[in-house]
Design a protein around this motif. Sequence first.
Motif, PDB file in Angstrom:
ATOM      1  N   ALA A  50       0.837  -1.207   0.000  1.00  0.00           N
ATOM      2  CA  ALA A  50       0.000   0.000   0.000  1.00  0.00           C
ATOM      3  C   ALA A  50       0.868   1.251   0.000  1.00  0.00           C
ATOM      4  O   ALA A  50       0.598   2.211  -0.742  1.00  0.00           O
ATOM      5  CB  ALA A  50      -0.930  -0.009   1.207  1.00  0.00           C
ATOM      6  N   VAL A  51       1.912   1.255   0.823  1.00  0.00           N
ATOM      7  CA  VAL A  51       2.815   2.413   0.888  1.00  0.00           C
ATOM      8  C   VAL A  51       3.479   2.643  -0.467  1.00  0.00           C
ATOM      9  O   VAL A  51       3.560   3.777  -0.949  1.00  0.00           O
ATOM     10  CB  VAL A  51       3.872   2.214   1.996  1.00  0.00           C
ATOM     11  N   GLU A  52       3.937   1.574  -1.100  1.00  0.00           N
ATOM     12  CA  GLU A  52       4.581   1.710  -2.407  1.00  0.00           C
ATOM     13  C   GLU A  52       3.600   2.204  -3.466  1.00  0.00           C
ATOM     14  O   GLU A  52       3.954   3.015  -4.315  1.00  0.00           O
ATOM     15  CB  GLU A  52       5.200   0.378  -2.821  1.00  0.00           C
ATOM     16  N   SER A  53       2.361   1.743  -3.394  1.00  0.00           N
ATOM     17  CA  SER A  53       1.348   2.177  -4.365  1.00  0.00           C
ATOM     18  C   SER A  53       1.109   3.672  -4.297  1.00  0.00           C
ATOM     19  O   SER A  53       1.065   4.355  -5.325  1.00  0.00           O
ATOM     20  CB  SER A  53       0.023   1.435  -4.125  1.00  0.00           C
ATOM     21  N   VAL A  54       0.954   4.210  -3.083  1.00  0.00           N
ATOM     22  CA  VAL A  54       0.685   5.643  -2.981  1.00  0.00           C
ATOM     23  C   VAL A  54       1.942   6.467  -3.278  1.00  0.00           C
ATOM     24  O   VAL A  54       1.849   7.552  -3.852  1.00  0.00           O
ATOM     25  CB  VAL A  54       0.064   6.029  -1.615  1.00  0.00           C
ATOM     26  N   LYS A  55       3.107   5.954  -2.900  1.00  0.00           N
ATOM     27  CA  LYS A  55       4.366   6.645  -3.228  1.00  0.00           C
ATOM     28  C   LYS A  55       4.511   6.787  -4.747  1.00  0.00           C
ATOM     29  O   LYS A  55       4.878   7.851  -5.250  1.00  0.00           O
ATOM     30  CB  LYS A  55       5.556   5.882  -2.644  1.00  0.00           C
ATOM     31  N   ASN A  56       4.184   5.724  -5.478  1.00  0.00           N
ATOM     32  CA  ASN A  56       4.281   5.752  -6.940  1.00  0.00           C
ATOM     33  C   ASN A  56       3.280   6.712  -7.572  1.00  0.00           C
ATOM     34  O   ASN A  56       3.447   7.125  -8.711  1.00  0.00           O
ATOM     35  CB  ASN A  56       4.093   4.341  -7.511  1.00  0.00           C
ATOM     36  N   MET A  57       2.238   7.083  -6.818  1.00  0.00           N
ATOM     37  CA  MET A  57       1.256   8.059  -7.307  1.00  0.00           C
ATOM     38  C   MET A  57       1.672   9.486  -6.973  1.00  0.00           C
ATOM     39  O   MET A  57       0.955  10.427  -7.287  1.00  0.00           O
ATOM     40  CB  MET A  57      -0.106   7.781  -6.668  1.00  0.00           C
ATOM     41  N   GLY A  58       2.823   9.665  -6.316  1.00  0.00           N
ATOM     42  CA  GLY A  58       3.277  10.996  -5.949  1.00  0.00           C
ATOM     43  C   GLY A  58       2.719  11.470  -4.623  1.00  0.00           C
ATOM     44  O   GLY A  58       2.737  12.666  -4.318  1.00  0.00           O
ATOM     45  N   VAL A  59       2.221  10.547  -3.807  1.00  0.00           N
ATOM     46  CA  VAL A  59       1.694  10.880  -2.490  1.00  0.00           C
ATOM     47  C   VAL A  59       2.808  10.686  -1.465  1.00  0.00           C
ATOM     48  O   VAL A  59       3.543   9.700  -1.511  1.00  0.00           O
ATOM     49  CB  VAL A  59       0.485   9.986  -2.140  1.00  0.00           C
ATOM     50  N   THR A  60       2.937  11.620  -0.540  1.00  0.00           N
ATOM     51  CA  THR A  60       3.944  11.518   0.512  1.00  0.00           C
ATOM     52  C   THR A  60       3.277  11.069   1.800  1.00  0.00           C
ATOM     53  O   THR A  60       2.314  11.679   2.253  1.00  0.00           O
ATOM     54  CB  THR A  60       4.660  12.871   0.723  1.00  0.00           C
ATOM     55  N   MET A  61       3.807   9.988   2.367  1.00  0.00           N
ATOM     56  CA  MET A  61       3.269   9.455   3.611  1.00  0.00           C
ATOM     57  C   MET A  61       4.232   9.766   4.740  1.00  0.00           C
ATOM     58  O   MET A  61       5.402   9.422   4.701  1.00  0.00           O
ATOM     59  CB  MET A  61       3.061   7.942   3.502  1.00  0.00           C
ATOM     60  N   ILE A  62       3.707  10.478   5.747  1.00  0.00           N
ATOM     61  CA  ILE A  62       4.481  10.878   6.920  1.00  0.00           C
ATOM     62  C   ILE A  62       4.048   9.999   8.087  1.00  0.00           C
ATOM     63  O   ILE A  62       2.853   9.836   8.339  1.00  0.00           O
ATOM     64  CB  ILE A  62       4.213  12.359   7.272  1.00  0.00           C
ATOM     65  N   THR A  63       5.017   9.431   8.801  1.00  0.00           N
ATOM     66  CA  THR A  63       4.699   8.569   9.931  1.00  0.00           C
ATOM     67  C   THR A  63       5.381   9.066  11.196  1.00  0.00           C
ATOM     68  O   THR A  63       6.418   9.721  11.150  1.00  0.00           O
ATOM     69  CB  THR A  63       5.147   7.122   9.653  1.00  0.00           C
ATOM     70  N   ALA A  64       4.781   8.729  12.333  1.00  0.00           N
ATOM     71  CA  ALA A  64       5.357   9.037  13.638  1.00  0.00           C
ATOM     72  C   ALA A  64       6.328   7.919  14.005  1.00  0.00           C
ATOM     73  O   ALA A  64       5.988   6.740  13.920  1.00  0.00           O
ATOM     74  CB  ALA A  64       4.252   9.147  14.685  1.00  0.00           C
ATOM     75  N   ALA A  65       7.535   8.292  14.442  1.00  0.00           N
ATOM     76  CA  ALA A  65       8.588   7.303  14.709  1.00  0.00           C
ATOM     77  C   ALA A  65       8.357   6.501  15.984  1.00  0.00           C
ATOM     78  O   ALA A  65       8.956   5.443  16.162  1.00  0.00           O
ATOM     79  CB  ALA A  65       9.946   7.998  14.781  1.00  0.00           C
ATOM     80  N   GLY A  66       7.499   6.982  16.877  1.00  0.00           N
ATOM     81  CA  GLY A  66       7.202   6.233  18.096  1.00  0.00           C
ATOM     82  C   GLY A  66       7.738   6.895  19.345  1.00  0.00           C
ATOM     83  O   GLY A  66       8.684   7.676  19.298  1.00  0.00           O
ATOM     84  N   ASN A  67       7.135   6.542  20.478  1.00  0.00           N
ATOM     85  CA  ASN A  67       7.403   7.224  21.748  1.00  0.00           C
ATOM     86  C   ASN A  67       7.925   6.309  22.849  1.00  0.00           C
ATOM     87  O   ASN A  67       7.705   6.581  24.025  1.00  0.00           O
ATOM     88  CB  ASN A  67       6.113   7.889  22.246  1.00  0.00           C
ATOM     89  N   THR A  68       8.614   5.255  22.496  1.00  0.00           N
ATOM     90  CA  THR A  68       9.097   4.325  23.519  1.00  0.00           C
ATOM     91  C   THR A  68      10.585   4.489  23.818  1.00  0.00           C
ATOM     92  O   THR A  68      11.144   3.713  24.587  1.00  0.00           O
ATOM     93  CB  THR A  68       8.803   2.868  23.111  1.00  0.00           C
TER      94      THR A  68
END
Length: 203
Positions: A50-68
Amino acid sequence: GESKDLAAAIIWAAGIEVPGVPVNATPAKVINMSLGTDSPQRCDATTQSAVESVKNMGVTMITAAGNTGTEAFWSYPGNCFGTINVGATGFNGDRAWYSNYGAGVDISAPGGDSRNSAGTPEGTFGRIYSTSNDGRTTVGNPTYAYQEGTSMAAPIMSGVVALMYSVEPTLTFDEVWSILRTTATPFAASSPCSVGVGTDSQL
């Protein structure tokens, strides 16, 4: 499973058809994922696709690295390839006490740091003032609250990327990342943050 639901949400947000769901009439160019696992989890093939599909469409996905306060490499879904995984800094510009770290963090942005609040406005205790909800066990009313976390940092980065797209709508994911990587402020030499590819800069 949960990963299939998350993958479906990712592709739906980008405007890709998901069976049984109305098509998203206003597809996103930026997807903010202020969520993640507390325990180690690898990126599964369904989410990665899914991530690769949207990346190939020119969409940028931002994620939170985590709080542990551990290696971000194990925090899902930020450990999927093709996301910009965001760590958190405090007011002093260094890594917040809770922020995950290491090669799994691509870049950092303000997330608040209640343990290092020197110089912050009175009453904030070093935290970020953000949207919230007053519900305890069910959805309540929208409100504002002081919070800290990589879930505060990721939306800031998402806003920066959205502004970039507003100026140049045809940017690719790789161009967005190149601009962020080359214009961000490096951590100070005295910082405990490692300096290297993917872990050397803050917004």
